[in-house]
Each structure stands twice: as C-alpha cells, then as structure tokens.
Motif scaffolding. Sequence first.
Motif, PDB file in Angstrom:
ATOM      1  N   ASN A  18      19.602 -11.698 -18.231  1.00 59.72           N
ATOM      2  CA  ASN A  18      18.185 -11.986 -18.434  1.00 59.72           C
ATOM      3  C   ASN A  18      17.395 -10.726 -18.778  1.00 59.72           C
ATOM      4  N   LEU A  19      16.331 -10.911 -19.508  1.00 53.71           N
ATOM      5  CA  LEU A  19      15.360  -9.854 -19.750  1.00 53.71           C
ATOM      6  C   LEU A  19      14.184 -10.168 -18.836  1.00 53.71           C
ATOM      7  N   ILE A  20      13.893  -9.253 -17.894  1.00 50.13           N
ATOM      8  CA  ILE A  20      12.801  -9.526 -16.963  1.00 50.13           C
ATOM      9  C   ILE A  20      11.731  -8.444 -17.069  1.00 50.13           C
ATOM     10  N   THR A  21      10.538  -8.812 -16.691  1.00 51.49           N
ATOM     11  CA  THR A  21       9.403  -7.901 -16.674  1.00 51.49           C
ATOM     12  C   THR A  21       9.072  -7.549 -15.236  1.00 51.49           C
ATOM     13  N   ILE A  22       8.906  -6.254 -14.982  1.00 50.37           N
ATOM     14  CA  ILE A  22       8.456  -5.786 -13.674  1.00 50.37           C
ATOM     15  C   ILE A  22       7.067  -5.198 -13.882  1.00 50.37           C
ATOM     16  N   SER A  23       6.096  -5.678 -13.111  1.00 46.74           N
ATOM     17  CA  SER A  23       4.709  -5.219 -13.214  1.00 46.74           C
ATOM     18  C   SER A  23       4.235  -4.710 -11.862  1.00 46.74           C
ATOM     19  N   ILE A  24       3.299  -3.770 -11.904  1.00 46.39           N
ATOM     20  CA  ILE A  24       2.705  -3.295 -10.658  1.00 46.39           C
ATOM     21  C   ILE A  24       1.189  -3.355 -10.759  1.00 46.39           C
ATOM     22  N   THR A  25       0.579  -3.612  -9.615  1.00 45.10           N
ATOM     23  CA  THR A  25      -0.877  -3.602  -9.485  1.00 45.10           C
ATOM     24  C   THR A  25      -1.216  -2.667  -8.325  1.00 45.10           C
ATOM     25  N   GLU A  26      -2.514  -2.328  -8.225  1.00 44.52           N
ATOM     26  CA  GLU A  26      -2.948  -1.481  -7.114  1.00 44.52           C
ATOM     27  C   GLU A  26      -2.573  -2.124  -5.794  1.00 44.52           C
ATOM     28  N   GLY A  27      -2.176  -1.302  -4.861  1.00 49.29           N
ATOM     29  CA  GLY A  27      -1.812  -1.798  -3.536  1.00 49.29           C
ATOM     30  C   GLY A  27      -2.671  -1.163  -2.468  1.00 49.29           C
ATOM     31  N   SER A  28      -2.034  -0.629  -1.457  1.00 51.73           N
ATOM     32  CA  SER A  28      -2.760  -0.049  -0.333  1.00 51.73           C
ATOM     33  C   SER A  28      -2.268   1.369  -0.053  1.00 51.73           C
ATOM     34  N   VAL A  29      -3.053   2.086   0.725  1.00 49.41           N
ATOM     35  CA  VAL A  29      -2.679   3.438   1.137  1.00 49.41           C
ATOM     36  C   VAL A  29      -2.223   3.377   2.591  1.00 49.41           C
ATOM     37  N   TRP A  30      -1.088   4.006   2.872  1.00 51.77           N
ATOM     38  CA  TRP A  30      -0.554   4.064   4.235  1.00 51.77           C
ATOM     39  C   TRP A  30      -0.534   5.518   4.671  1.00 51.77           C
ATOM     40  N   GLU A  31      -1.063   5.788   5.856  1.00 50.50           N
ATOM     41  CA  GLU A  31      -1.071   7.141   6.408  1.00 50.50           C
ATOM     42  C   GLU A  31      -0.612   7.104   7.853  1.00 50.50           C
ATOM     43  N   LYS A  32       0.219   8.085   8.210  1.00 52.75           N
ATOM     44  CA  LYS A  32       0.648   8.227   9.598  1.00 52.75           C
ATOM     45  C   LYS A  32       1.039   9.684   9.800  1.00 52.75           C
ATOM     46  N   GLY A  33       0.357  10.347  10.702  1.00 49.29           N
ATOM     47  CA  GLY A  33       0.643  11.760  10.958  1.00 49.29           C
ATOM     48  C   GLY A  33       0.461  12.582   9.698  1.00 49.29           C
ATOM     49  N   THR A  34       1.553  13.232   9.265  1.00 49.68           N
ATOM     50  CA  THR A  34       1.486  14.065   8.059  1.00 49.68           C
ATOM     51  C   THR A  34       2.021  13.339   6.828  1.00 49.68           C
ATOM     52  N   ALA A  35       2.175  12.032   6.925  1.00 46.22           N
ATOM     53  CA  ALA A  35       2.694  11.254   5.794  1.00 46.22           C
ATOM     54  C   ALA A  35       1.577  10.419   5.163  1.00 46.22           C
ATOM     55  N   LYS A  36       1.614  10.334   3.841  1.00 49.00           N
ATOM     56  CA  LYS A  36       0.649   9.499   3.122  1.00 49.00           C
ATOM     57  C   LYS A  36       1.328   8.918   1.887  1.00 49.00           C
ATOM     58  N   ARG A  37       1.226   7.607   1.731  1.00 54.76           N
ATOM     59  CA  ARG A  37       1.811   6.902   0.587  1.00 54.76           C
ATOM     60  C   ARG A  37       0.797   5.950  -0.026  1.00 54.76           C
ATOM     61  N   HIS A  38       0.821   5.883  -1.341  1.00 57.51           N
ATOM     62  CA  HIS A  38      -0.002   4.915  -2.068  1.00 57.51           C
ATOM     63  C   HIS A  38       0.948   3.837  -2.584  1.00 57.51           C
ATOM     64  N   TYR A  39       0.928   2.677  -1.945  1.00 55.51           N
ATOM     65  CA  TYR A  39       1.820   1.579  -2.318  1.00 55.51           C
ATOM     66  C   TYR A  39       1.235   0.771  -3.469  1.00 55.51           C
ATOM     67  N   TYR A  40       2.114   0.274  -4.317  1.00 55.10           N
ATOM     68  CA  TYR A  40       1.742  -0.613  -5.411  1.00 55.10           C
ATOM     69  C   TYR A  40       2.372  -1.971  -5.154  1.00 55.10           C
ATOM     70  N   ASN A  41       1.680  -3.034  -5.537  1.00 59.16           N
ATOM     71  CA  ASN A  41       2.240  -4.384  -5.444  1.00 59.16           C
ATOM     72  C   ASN A  41       3.193  -4.573  -6.618  1.00 59.16           C
ATOM     73  N   VAL A  42       4.382  -5.069  -6.330  1.00 59.92           N
ATOM     74  CA  VAL A  42       5.412  -5.253  -7.351  1.00 59.92           C
ATOM     75  C   VAL A  42       5.613  -6.735  -7.614  1.00 59.92           C
TER      76      VAL A  42
END
Length: 115
Positions: A18-42
């Motif tokens: 199959n040929l599939i499309t993967i798309s991302i949209t804005e998600g949320s920011v996660w922070e804990k201690g010295t870690a920070k991630r910007h998640y995207y919705n897949v």
Amino acid sequence: MKNTKSVIASTEIEFGNNLITISITEGSVWEKGTAKRHYYNVESSKANPLSSFYLLELGTTRDFTTTVDGLCFGYAFGFCESHKKKEAVTKAVQDLASQLAKRRVITNILQRLDN
C-alpha cells in the motif's frame, strides 16, 4: 473521530503493498524536570506505522531519534512488523522532520523581519 487541526507536514510511503500518507498536526508540550518535548498528533491513511513523533527540545529519550538542521526529533514505531516497513517509516520521519525544520527556519526569519 478525525483530528480537525491543520496538517503542518505530511509524507507518503510504500508500506507493504500500500501507499499510505502520514500527516502530523500540532500537539502538546510535555515538560518534566529538565526534559521538554513538543509532541505532534500523528495520523495515517492506513495502518498505524508511527505511534509517536516529537521535537526533543531538552533532555534525552530512549525512543529512536533523527536530527535535522540541529533539531532532534524522537519517534516510536507503531504497527511495523518487518525491517522494510521500519525503513520506510524511518524515511517518512526524516521527511517530516525536514519539513518541520524548514518551517521553523521560515518562521524565525518572518519573526526577525517583523522586529
């Protein structure tokens, strides 16, 4: 229910027969201690080859990573039972990361022009 947010990056991959499309949209920011991630919705048009995708702003991760233009992106595979499918998803992640890195550069240039 489909996500109604605007797609900020997308790519197509050959996934099995199959040929599939993967798309991302804005998600949320996660922070804990010295870690920070910007998640995207897949989202994908079929299967779920990529379960998570994020910009690693601070800290480390045990997930797979790819670096584009100095930005580190983390990701986790979803439904990928073969090496060939994992290679296809890895290429898709690199393409998505490249699109986001370019978008970030353009945004930074526009912000400097406004100042």
